[in-house]
Design an enzyme around this catalytic site. Structure first.
Site, mmCIF file in Angstrom:
data_model
loop_
_atom_site.group_PDB
_atom_site.id
_atom_site.type_symbol
_atom_site.label_atom_id
_atom_site.label_comp_id
_atom_site.label_asym_id
_atom_site.label_seq_id
_atom_site.Cartn_x
_atom_site.Cartn_y
_atom_site.Cartn_z
ATOM 1 C CB CYS A 130 -0.973 -0.104 1.267
ATOM 2 S SG CYS A 130 -2.456 0.980 1.153
ATOM 3 C CG HIS A 169 -3.638 -3.850 2.675
ATOM 4 N ND1 HIS A 169 -2.750 -3.412 3.692
ATOM 5 C CD2 HIS A 169 -4.154 -2.547 2.031
ATOM 6 C CE1 HIS A 169 -2.670 -2.119 3.833
ATOM 7 N NE2 HIS A 169 -3.745 -1.581 2.926
ATOM 8 C CD GLU A 195 -1.607 -6.701 4.788
ATOM 9 O OE1 GLU A 195 -1.669 -5.463 5.245
ATOM 10 O OE2 GLU A 195 -0.991 -6.874 3.933
#
Length: 669
Positions: free
Chosen positions: A489, A621, A623
């Site tokens: 990001c 993102h 994750e």
């Protein structure tokens, strides 16, 4: 004359009551008892009164919550496990909820999870990472509490925004109804309107499949945030109390987490007071999970049992373990599944339909207790292996790992897969910003030395201009030193900014986010045109979106995803790359490897392997979708490069050979 009077008269005639000696009276009473032993001599028992309040009400309850008699109709087939906490916060309610859910899923049950947060915020989107940890983003764009990340990772779910209930959401919905006139002028109160709204929300959310199948969940895990006794959580406790009695028997189990301090012995008084606060609210817990440094002593369990009205066998020890993946085993060894079966009659549920349907991708997730035990042992083995050091250049490092919980989890999943021990060196981005004073210059030099000593440099997302130049400098140094770099990001945006300054000669290149006064000429990062500027909450590009790889054969990022031509990942940003500069960047060697479906937004940047061993930035993102045993591909590639930069090509080739995983195209088990 009634039959009862007739029988009494007959008894009196058969056994005359003497008026003489005591011996005669005794013989007479004995004879009377002999006659009374015949059950037919006594009147039949009256039928029991209704024990369900609903039977005393009209068959059709009021169609809307106008009176105190209103009780929301709820589904009668779903089972619920409520997890509450007492004594203090951060006890591990989320880990307990996730571990119980993982064990239930391992027995074949279809599960879902709901988090109840008593705060007045609509969602967690605008909450400070220092106070509340990270904001976890869901597929549908919901910005939620970080505990939903725990649920997704441990139970392998893909939750929705309705799985996170806040006081703000409840009151917002009630006030909107009141303004529309839905309550027809009645006085709107906490009971029954707020509690009724909570019950309706729970019932609605518990019906939605979130495991990649189309089958409704059988068991819903509910975590009550905060601590029992807090004023703000009282409506939720009351709603759950009412909810239990809206369900059939064996439908709701209450698990209460408490803390056992060790001060010259294990002390139970905090747990006693915590459970008594719950009892005062009308709730008797079915299980008590006690957090402690060491396993609970039998004497400790007996004392809690005596004071809290609960059998000692239902008091479980949640003591410290080497890693959190041992928790399912710790609970299973204390027969928590058997205890829940006793409360919920789980053996009556049909698990035959929970198997992977024909035509669906095979389930490669951790599911059984054996799977979790094996993974916990893998983590133990990785912790004993050589370290891989990641310099984490963040803005919210003071908030601890909670501020970046999903990122830390994704790095950890990847390190375990590489059989290396993860060590994070938390470098504050502001420490890399060198000023004119000697102190800041020395601090920047020390921070730079830490970056150089690390095996890889990671720059996470964030908002605001604090520490931006430090993040940009980290991205530039990683490119200069040819050290593995991964930016997520904002980490991708600062890499673009620094590349423009160093390679394109645009010394004032920046983002519109950091140049509110328009002093800079080159805004290589721009505000997304469709995003409104008059509000902040949920006002971003949020949720799961397709990311396409136009040249997947040559893209390193595509290769890490198994050579996929597109993947579905979660986004959370207001700013994007200014495509007016795209050709100039490409001319200098920056590769825009991923883009959105309309080919208007650049989502992935890379440097070619001939220019850098591993230099990757993503706007999304990744994750959020990393799972134990299934590390996020970009994170896996980054950690692999940090372990051995020369092995990147072979790692990418191995990922291509394995092929794509439906977890990323899109979520599906």
């Amino acid at each position: 004359m009634s039959s009862l009077e007739t029988r009494k008269r007959g008894l009196a005639e058969d056994v005359p009551l003497p008026s003489g000696s005591g011996e005669e009276s005794g013989r007479a009473l004995k004879a009377l008892r002999s006659h009374a032993s015949d059950a037919s001599m006594w009147p039949a028992m009256s039928p029991p009164p209704p024990d369900d309040f609903d039977l005393l009400l009209p068959k059709q309850p009021p169609p809307s919550p106008m009176t105190a008699l209103f009780r929301p109709s709820v589904d009668q087939t779903t089972k619920y496990v409520v997890v509450s906490g007492g004594v203090c916060s951060s006890l591990g309610k989320g880990v307990t909820t996730s571990s119980i859910g993982a064990l239930l899923r391992g027995h074949g049950f279809r599960v879902t999870a709901i988090k109840l947060d008593p705060y007045l915020n609509i969602d967690a989107g605008l909450m400070s990472p220092y106070e509340h940890g990270e904001v976890f983003v869901l597929d549908d764009g919901g910005e939620t509490d970080l505990d939903l990340g725990n649920y997704e990772r441990m139970m392998f779910l893909s939750l929705l925004r309705e799985n996170n209930v806040t006081t703000g959401k409840i009151y917002d919905s009630i006030i909107k109804k009141e303004r529309r006139g839905d309550y027809l002028g009645k006085t709107v109160q906490v009971i029954p309107h707020v509690t009724g709204a909570i019950i309706e929300w729970l019932d609605r959310a518990a019906r939605v499949p979130v495991d990649g199948s189309t089958l409704r969940p059988q068991i819903c895990m509910i975590e009550l945030g905060g601590t029992v006794g807090d004023i703000e959580s009282m409506p939720f406790i009351e709603a759950l109390r009412q909810f239990k009695f809206s369900l059939p028997d064996n439908s709701l189990a209450w698990c209460h987490c408490s803390y056992i301090p060790d001060m010259s012995g294990q002390k139970t008084k905090p747990t006693q007071h915590s459970v008594k606060a719950l009892l005062a609210a009308g709730v008797q817990p079915d299980l008590i999970v006690c957090r402690s440094a060491e396993p609970l002593h039998d004497s400790t369990k007996k004392k809690i049992s005596n004071q809290c009205n609960i059998p000692a066998a239902r008091i479980l020890s949640a003591h410290d373990v080497k890693n959190l993946f041992h928790v399912p085993k710790v609970l299973a060894e204390q027969h928590i599944m058997g205890l829940l079966n006793g409360v919920l009659a789980l053996d009556r549920l049909d698990v035959s339909r929970s198997k992977t349907p024909t035509g669906m991708a095979p389930d490669t997730s951790l599911r059984t207790l054996v799977d979790w035990n094996d993974f916990a042992m893998q983590v133990d083995a990785a912790d004993a292996a050589p370290e891989v050091v990641i310099a984490f250049v963040g803005k919210y490092n003071e908030g601890g790992a909670d501020a970046y919980q999903s990122v830390v989890a994704a790095l950890h999943h990847s390190a375990v897969a590489m059989k290396r021990k993860l060590k994070i060196d938390w470098v504050d981005a502001t420490d890399l910003e060198s000023g004119k004073d000697v102190a800041s210059q020395q601090r920047a030099q020390k921070a730079e030395a830490r970056l150089q000593a690390a095996h890889g440099i990671f720059v996470p997302g964030g908002f605001g201009d604090r520490g931006i130049e430090g993040k940009a400098r980290a991205a530039g140094l990683a490119r200069k030193w040819k050290k593995p770099y991964f930016g997520v990001c904002l980490g991708m945006q600062v890499a673009i900014m620094q590349f423009a300054r160093d390679e394109l000669g645009l010394t004032d290149a920046t983002s519109e986010e950091f140049d509110k006064e328009k002093k800079c000429k080159h805004h290589v990062i721009m505000y997304m045109p469709e995003i409104a500027k008059d509000t902040m909450g949920a006002n971003m590009r949020l949720g799961a979106r397709w990311v396409e790889f136009p040249n997947q054969e040559s893209s390193m990022c595509s290769g890490l995803y198994g050579g996929a031509d597109r993947v579905m990942e979660r986004h959370r940003h207001r700013y994007e790359f200014n495509i007016a500069y795209k050709e100039r960047f490409e001319a200098k060697g920056l590769v825009f490897a991923g883009q959105d479906e309309k080919k208007e937004r650049m989502d992935v940047i890379e440097l070619r392997p001939t220019d850098h061993p591993f230099y990757l930035g993503v706007q999304y993102h990744p994750e959020y979708k990393s799972r134990p045993g299934q590390p996020s591909p970009p994170f896996y590639g980054f950690v692999a490069a940090a372990c051995n930069p020369a092995s990147v090509a072979s790692v990418v080739a191995e990922c291509r050979k394995k092929g794509t995983n439906t977890h990323w195209t899109p979520f599906e088990l």
